[in-house]
Design a protein around this motif. Sequence first.
Motif, PDB file in Angstrom:
ATOM      1  N   VAL A  59       0.854  -1.295  -0.203  1.00 15.65           N
ATOM      2  CA  VAL A  59      -0.051   0.059   0.035  1.00 15.65           C
ATOM      3  C   VAL A  59       0.895   1.338  -0.087  1.00 15.65           C
ATOM      4  O   VAL A  59       0.753   2.355  -0.763  1.00 15.65           O
ATOM      5  CB  VAL A  59      -1.134  -0.232   1.072  1.00 15.65           C
ATOM      6  CG1 VAL A  59      -1.650   1.259   1.378  1.00 15.65           C
ATOM      7  CG2 VAL A  59      -2.142  -1.022   0.990  1.00 15.65           C
ATOM      8  N   ALA A  60       2.049   1.271   0.718  1.00 22.40           N
ATOM      9  CA  ALA A  60       2.882   2.260   1.015  1.00 22.40           C
ATOM     10  C   ALA A  60       3.524   2.667  -0.258  1.00 22.40           C
ATOM     11  O   ALA A  60       3.718   3.752  -1.027  1.00 22.40           O
ATOM     12  CB  ALA A  60       3.778   2.153   1.866  1.00 22.40           C
ATOM     13  N   ALA A  61       3.845   1.602  -1.140  1.00 26.72           N
ATOM     14  CA  ALA A  61       4.354   1.599  -2.357  1.00 26.72           C
ATOM     15  C   ALA A  61       3.490   2.220  -3.414  1.00 26.72           C
ATOM     16  O   ALA A  61       3.886   3.140  -4.154  1.00 26.72           O
ATOM     17  CB  ALA A  61       5.145   0.335  -2.804  1.00 26.72           C
ATOM     18  N   ALA A  62       2.450   1.607  -3.375  1.00 24.07           N
ATOM     19  CA  ALA A  62       1.393   2.152  -4.385  1.00 24.07           C
ATOM     20  C   ALA A  62       1.173   3.813  -4.029  1.00 24.07           C
ATOM     21  O   ALA A  62       0.795   4.442  -5.093  1.00 24.07           O
ATOM     22  CB  ALA A  62      -0.256   1.403  -4.235  1.00 24.07           C
ATOM     23  N   LEU A  63       0.932   4.220  -2.719  1.00 24.68           N
ATOM     24  CA  LEU A  63       0.524   5.735  -2.544  1.00 24.68           C
ATOM     25  C   LEU A  63       1.822   6.492  -3.299  1.00 24.68           C
ATOM     26  O   LEU A  63       1.707   7.418  -3.531  1.00 24.68           O
ATOM     27  CB  LEU A  63       0.549   5.859  -0.922  1.00 24.68           C
ATOM     28  CG  LEU A  63      -0.710   5.279  -0.396  1.00 24.68           C
ATOM     29  CD1 LEU A  63      -0.602   5.277   1.156  1.00 24.68           C
ATOM     30  CD2 LEU A  63      -1.875   6.050  -1.015  1.00 24.68           C
ATOM     31  N   ARG A  64       3.108   5.996  -3.088  1.00 21.81           N
ATOM     32  CA  ARG A  64       4.131   6.805  -3.561  1.00 21.81           C
ATOM     33  C   ARG A  64       3.980   6.868  -5.230  1.00 21.81           C
ATOM     34  O   ARG A  64       4.164   7.857  -5.714  1.00 21.81           O
ATOM     35  CB  ARG A  64       5.633   6.195  -3.010  1.00 21.81           C
ATOM     36  CG  ARG A  64       5.800   6.137  -1.702  1.00 21.81           C
ATOM     37  CD  ARG A  64       7.282   5.841  -1.531  1.00 21.81           C
ATOM     38  NE  ARG A  64       7.645   4.541  -1.694  1.00 21.81           N
ATOM     39  CZ  ARG A  64       7.400   3.443  -0.863  1.00 21.81           C
ATOM     40  NH1 ARG A  64       7.170   3.746   0.283  1.00 21.81           N
ATOM     41  NH2 ARG A  64       7.615   2.393  -1.098  1.00 21.81           N
ATOM     42  N   LEU A  65       3.818   5.767  -5.638  1.00 26.55           N
ATOM     43  CA  LEU A  65       3.496   5.726  -7.370  1.00 26.55           C
ATOM     44  C   LEU A  65       2.158   6.564  -7.403  1.00 26.55           C
ATOM     45  O   LEU A  65       2.316   7.220  -8.698  1.00 26.55           O
ATOM     46  CB  LEU A  65       3.256   4.107  -7.684  1.00 26.55           C
ATOM     47  CG  LEU A  65       4.890   3.364  -7.565  1.00 26.55           C
ATOM     48  CD1 LEU A  65       4.395   1.880  -7.638  1.00 26.55           C
ATOM     49  CD2 LEU A  65       5.603   3.667  -8.650  1.00 26.55           C
ATOM     50  N   ILE A  66       1.228   6.272  -7.057  1.00 29.98           N
ATOM     51  CA  ILE A  66       0.044   7.222  -7.114  1.00 29.98           C
ATOM     52  C   ILE A  66       0.242   8.628  -7.149  1.00 29.98           C
ATOM     53  O   ILE A  66      -0.212   9.468  -8.091  1.00 29.98           O
ATOM     54  CB  ILE A  66      -1.215   7.017  -6.228  1.00 29.98           C
ATOM     55  CG1 ILE A  66      -1.566   5.450  -6.642  1.00 29.98           C
ATOM     56  CG2 ILE A  66      -2.320   7.959  -6.420  1.00 29.98           C
ATOM     57  CD1 ILE A  66      -2.758   4.821  -5.500  1.00 29.98           C
ATOM     58  N   ARG A  91      -9.169   3.121   1.124  1.00 27.51           N
ATOM     59  CA  ARG A  91      -9.911   2.786   2.478  1.00 27.51           C
ATOM     60  C   ARG A  91      -9.136   3.446   3.773  1.00 27.51           C
ATOM     61  O   ARG A  91      -9.673   3.921   4.338  1.00 27.51           O
ATOM     62  CB  ARG A  91     -10.116   1.218   2.749  1.00 27.51           C
ATOM     63  CG  ARG A  91     -10.818   0.708   3.868  1.00 27.51           C
ATOM     64  CD  ARG A  91     -10.656  -0.530   4.350  1.00 27.51           C
ATOM     65  NE  ARG A  91      -9.139  -0.841   4.852  1.00 27.51           N
ATOM     66  CZ  ARG A  91      -8.731  -0.355   5.966  1.00 27.51           C
ATOM     67  NH1 ARG A  91      -9.290   0.225   6.772  1.00 27.51           N
ATOM     68  NH2 ARG A  91      -7.466  -0.876   6.069  1.00 27.51           N
ATOM     69  N   GLN A  92      -7.918   3.237   3.556  1.00 27.13           N
ATOM     70  CA  GLN A  92      -6.953   3.749   4.534  1.00 27.13           C
ATOM     71  C   GLN A  92      -6.965   5.288   4.570  1.00 27.13           C
ATOM     72  O   GLN A  92      -6.928   5.913   5.371  1.00 27.13           O
ATOM     73  CB  GLN A  92      -5.497   3.093   4.472  1.00 27.13           C
ATOM     74  CG  GLN A  92      -5.640   1.690   4.697  1.00 27.13           C
ATOM     75  CD  GLN A  92      -3.975   1.273   4.454  1.00 27.13           C
ATOM     76  OE1 GLN A  92      -3.092   2.005   4.535  1.00 27.13           O
ATOM     77  NE2 GLN A  92      -3.855  -0.009   4.407  1.00 27.13           N
ATOM     78  N   GLY A  93      -6.974   5.914   3.352  1.00 20.70           N
ATOM     79  CA  GLY A  93      -7.282   7.252   3.298  1.00 20.70           C
ATOM     80  C   GLY A  93      -8.630   7.479   3.844  1.00 20.70           C
ATOM     81  O   GLY A  93      -8.672   8.902   4.908  1.00 20.70           O
TER      82      GLY A  93
END
Length: 205
Positions: free
Chosen positions: A16-23, A63-65
């Motif tokens: 999830v953390a990796a996806a957030l950086r990429l997003i 969801r976490q957001g």
Amino acid sequence: MAKRGYHHGNLRQELVAAALRLIEARGPQGFTLSEAAKQAGVTPAAVYRHFEGREDLIAEAARQGYEIFAEVMGAAYETGQPSALAAFEATGRAYLAFARRYPGHYIAMFESGISIQRTPELAAAADRAWGVLQRAAEDLSQHIPPEKRPPPAMFSAHVWAMSHGVVELFARNSPGTQSPFPAEELLESGIGVYLRGLGLIPPDE
């Protein structure tokens, strides 16, 4: 870094953390699961132990957001108490603060095209977040005569629309847009005009 087929840490959260950086860097459509896996240091096959696909990964980020959003909005609402007006205005400002502090989550929530109904958990988190704004609107609407009182859901939707518009146009450095006023001032003045129209605050002298 050598890829690992097995991960001893919290791989789900690292993905999830990796996806957030990429997003944040490329937008919700600008990366693949393989790239998220590479950032997390695992093989692409390992991702599928936790997520069926990229959209499921983005949905978990959203969801976490919403969970964070609900906390931010709730704290703002409580800070403004016992004044219904102050609490209502604080939730609008909290929207801007959240968008600036958590851009990856914000994009996953509002710009990814992922429906909040994708999972029950995502829908519940979104409901909690919007429930805070609607509660603030309902508190404030009690000061309006019943015959002039809009439904709280409409009331809160108006402020959501104003907040979202200010964020999208002026608070996230959108290309080609520039405001002569800070985003906070734009939102505060917009809410002020709206509340004056409802008779909740006195007109300017």
